[in-house]
Design a protein around this motif. Structure first.
Motif, PDB file in Angstrom:
ATOM      1  N   ILE A   2       0.839  -1.193   0.000  1.00 40.18           N
ATOM      2  CA  ILE A   2       0.000   0.000   0.000  1.00 40.18           C
ATOM      3  C   ILE A   2       0.872   1.241   0.000  1.00 40.18           C
ATOM      4  CG2 ILE A   2      -1.702   1.310   1.320  1.00 40.18           C
ATOM      5  CD1 ILE A   2      -2.742  -1.354   2.383  1.00 40.18           C
ATOM      6  N   SER A   3       0.476   2.237  -0.804  1.00 33.54           N
ATOM      7  CA  SER A   3       1.184   3.508  -0.857  1.00 33.54           C
ATOM      8  C   SER A   3       0.149   4.605  -1.047  1.00 33.54           C
ATOM      9  CB  SER A   3       2.194   3.515  -2.006  1.00 33.54           C
ATOM     10  OG  SER A   3       2.888   4.736  -2.043  1.00 33.54           O
ATOM     11  N   ILE A   4       0.211   5.646  -0.213  1.00 31.74           N
ATOM     12  CA  ILE A   4      -0.790   6.710  -0.280  1.00 31.74           C
ATOM     13  C   ILE A   4      -0.100   8.068  -0.385  1.00 31.74           C
ATOM     14  CG2 ILE A   4      -2.526   5.407   0.996  1.00 31.74           C
ATOM     15  CD1 ILE A   4      -1.796   6.949   3.481  1.00 31.74           C
ATOM     16  N   ARG A   5      -0.876   9.069  -0.875  1.00 28.42           N
ATOM     17  CA  ARG A   5      -0.355  10.406  -1.063  1.00 28.42           C
ATOM     18  C   ARG A   5      -0.369  11.200   0.243  1.00 28.42           C
ATOM     19  NH1 ARG A   5      -0.864  11.762  -6.597  1.00 28.42           N
ATOM     20  NH2 ARG A   5       0.043  10.008  -7.749  1.00 28.42           N
ATOM     21  N   HIS A   7      -1.819  13.993   1.341  1.00 30.12           N
ATOM     22  CA  HIS A   7      -3.058  14.460   1.974  1.00 30.12           C
ATOM     23  C   HIS A   7      -3.786  13.310   2.669  1.00 30.12           C
ATOM     24  CE1 HIS A   7      -3.204  18.669   0.670  1.00 30.12           C
ATOM     25  NE2 HIS A   7      -2.538  18.252  -0.399  1.00 30.12           N
ATOM     26  N   GLU A   8      -3.808  12.157   2.055  1.00 29.08           N
ATOM     27  CA  GLU A   8      -4.457  11.002   2.681  1.00 29.08           C
ATOM     28  C   GLU A   8      -3.672  10.538   3.898  1.00 29.08           C
ATOM     29  OE1 GLU A   8      -6.023   6.495   1.580  1.00 29.08           O
ATOM     30  OE2 GLU A   8      -5.222   7.799  -0.003  1.00 29.08           O
ATOM     31  N   ALA A   9      -2.345  10.564   3.801  1.00 31.71           N
ATOM     32  CA  ALA A   9      -1.516  10.175   4.943  1.00 31.71           C
ATOM     33  C   ALA A   9      -1.746  11.124   6.120  1.00 31.71           C
ATOM     34  CB  ALA A   9      -0.043  10.177   4.543  1.00 31.71           C
ATOM     35  N   GLN A  12      -5.107  10.351   7.745  1.00 32.41           N
ATOM     36  CA  GLN A  12      -5.054   9.139   8.575  1.00 32.41           C
ATOM     37  C   GLN A  12      -4.365   9.398   9.912  1.00 32.41           C
ATOM     38  OE1 GLN A  12      -3.606   5.469   7.021  1.00 32.41           O
ATOM     39  NE2 GLN A  12      -4.759   5.608   5.091  1.00 32.41           N
ATOM     40  N   SER A  41       4.672   9.782  -1.816  1.00 36.63           N
ATOM     41  CA  SER A  41       3.813   8.648  -1.472  1.00 36.63           C
ATOM     42  C   SER A  41       4.407   7.960  -0.248  1.00 36.63           C
ATOM     43  CB  SER A  41       3.713   7.666  -2.643  1.00 36.63           C
ATOM     44  OG  SER A  41       4.989   7.181  -3.009  1.00 36.63           O
ATOM     45  N   TYR A  42       3.497   7.528   0.627  1.00 35.25           N
ATOM     46  CA  TYR A  42       3.906   6.984   1.927  1.00 35.25           C
ATOM     47  C   TYR A  42       3.530   5.510   2.005  1.00 35.25           C
ATOM     48  CZ  TYR A  42       4.491  11.877   3.243  1.00 35.25           C
ATOM     49  OH  TYR A  42       4.896  13.173   3.302  1.00 35.25           O
ATOM     50  N   SER A  43       4.503   4.681   2.348  1.00 37.99           N
ATOM     51  CA  SER A  43       4.272   3.244   2.507  1.00 37.99           C
ATOM     52  C   SER A  43       3.762   2.965   3.916  1.00 37.99           C
ATOM     53  CB  SER A  43       5.577   2.480   2.268  1.00 37.99           C
ATOM     54  OG  SER A  43       6.519   2.795   3.299  1.00 37.99           O
ATOM     55  N   GLU A  44       3.373   1.718   4.154  1.00 40.79           N
ATOM     56  CA  GLU A  44       2.944   1.329   5.501  1.00 40.79           C
ATOM     57  C   GLU A  44       4.070   1.553   6.513  1.00 40.79           C
ATOM     58  OE1 GLU A  44       1.237  -2.533   5.826  1.00 40.79           O
ATOM     59  OE2 GLU A  44      -0.021  -2.290   4.057  1.00 40.79           O
TER      60      GLU A  44
END
Length: 325
Positions: A2-5, A7-9, A12, A41-44
């Motif tokens: 999983i990798s998120i941008r 703003h989403e990080a 969360q 992008s941010y990994s777990e």
């Protein structure tokens, strides 16, 4: 994976994107960046690291310490050592704030009663806090006990006392300290300046539940490895990272001679703060360095409502035993 941008990080984690970029600028986190548009992008793994950063920052740890802490999480001793240091600083701030709140509450009460109270009580409280702060700031480990611990291990206290106190007299003094305290099984006790845990081990054998405070991180690591059941905390005699009225007895051996008279008074005030009513204190110290130490300690205890007994243990050491009435 999983990798998120960003703003989403941020959503969360309950922070702003600006906060995440700030942590990146400080070198705390290094998210992946797309080669074409540089979007982060941010990994777990990144998110877990950020959770640590955010939590430690919220608890008051400086960013420089956080960087070292999370970078060396696989090194248990280093990780715990950094948390120890942050805890000690936070506790000192809490104790100071508690005293300030008490002084302000007393001033408010006086104002409500008389509408025109004097400044004396508030000034006295402020002066006392300033005095204590300056004395605590004067403390430093001039003897480099961390280095001594790396060289001598369990024998560090004996190395520090070499030429001043013979080994057999040292251990006899520790045994006598425990005999005076006479700990009861499961009784809550405190040892100050525990060193490598020589007195600590004797007290634990009585079945007492013991907290040990030591300012040297290396000596503290020895105590934790040697006696894992002991609640070992980093701190010094002038600022105990402990709650008020918590312990039935306090032991301190061959440490008070490192403090000058003003520092000793602050140390005794700290012992009194954390000792339960009816509790007892045993301080074993050297007479060869400052013969007046034991007398000054005994006088302080008597002025503050303790019953006191002193005993000469040998030509180089003496014990002060005080009971809180």
């Amino acid at each position: 994976m999983i990798s998120i941008r960003v703003h989403e990080a941020a959503k969360q984690l309950g922070v702003t994107p600006r906060t995440l970029r700030f942590y990146e600028e400080k070198g705390l986190i290094q998210p992946q960046k797309a080669p074409d548009n540089k979007y982060r992008s941010y990994s777990e793994q990144d998110l877990t690291r950020l959770r640590w950063i955010i939590s430690l920052r919220e608890l008051g740890m400086p960013l420089s310490t956080i960087h070292e802490t999370i970078s060396r999480m696989n090194e248990t001793d280093i990780f715990i050592r950094n948390l120890d240091s942050a805890r000690a600083i936070l506790y000192e701030q809490w104790v100071t704030a508690t005293k300030a709140l008490k002084a302000l509450d007393e001033t408010i009460s006086e104002w409500q009663r008389s509408r025109n109270p004097g400044l004396e009580r508030l000034e006295h409280a402020a002066d006392e806090m300033k005095r204590t702060r300056m004395i605590r700031a004067s403390w430093s480990d001039q003897w480099n006990y961390d280095e001594m611990a790396l060289l001598h291990g369990y024998d560090t206290p004996l190395a520090a006392l070499q030429g001043v106190l013979e080994e057999d007299h040292y251990y006899e003094a520790l045994i006598r300290t425990v005999e005076w305290l006479d700990p009861v099984s499961d009784e809550l006790g405190l040892e100050l300046a525990s060193g490598s845990g020589n007195l600590t081990a004797l007290i634990v054998q009585t079945g007492a539940s013991l907290t040990a405070v030591e300012q040297s991180a290396e000596l503290l690591a020895i105590v934790r490895r040697r006696l894992p059941a002991v609640d070992a905390k980093q701190g010094n005699l002038l600022s105990l990272p402990l709650a008020a009225q918590s312990f039935s007895f306090i032991a301190c051996s061959f440490a008070m001679h490192h403090l000058d008279h003003a520092q000793q008074e602050v140390a005794l005030e700290e012992m009194d703060r954390v000792l339960l009513s009816g509790g007892r204190i045993a301080i074993t110290g050297l007479t060869t360095i400052n013969v007046e130490n034991a007398k000054q300690q005994a006088d302080w205890f008597r002025r503050n409502g303790y019953s006191v007994i002193t005993e000469s243990l040998n030509s180089a050491s003496q014990l002060v035993f005080a009971s809180k009435l």
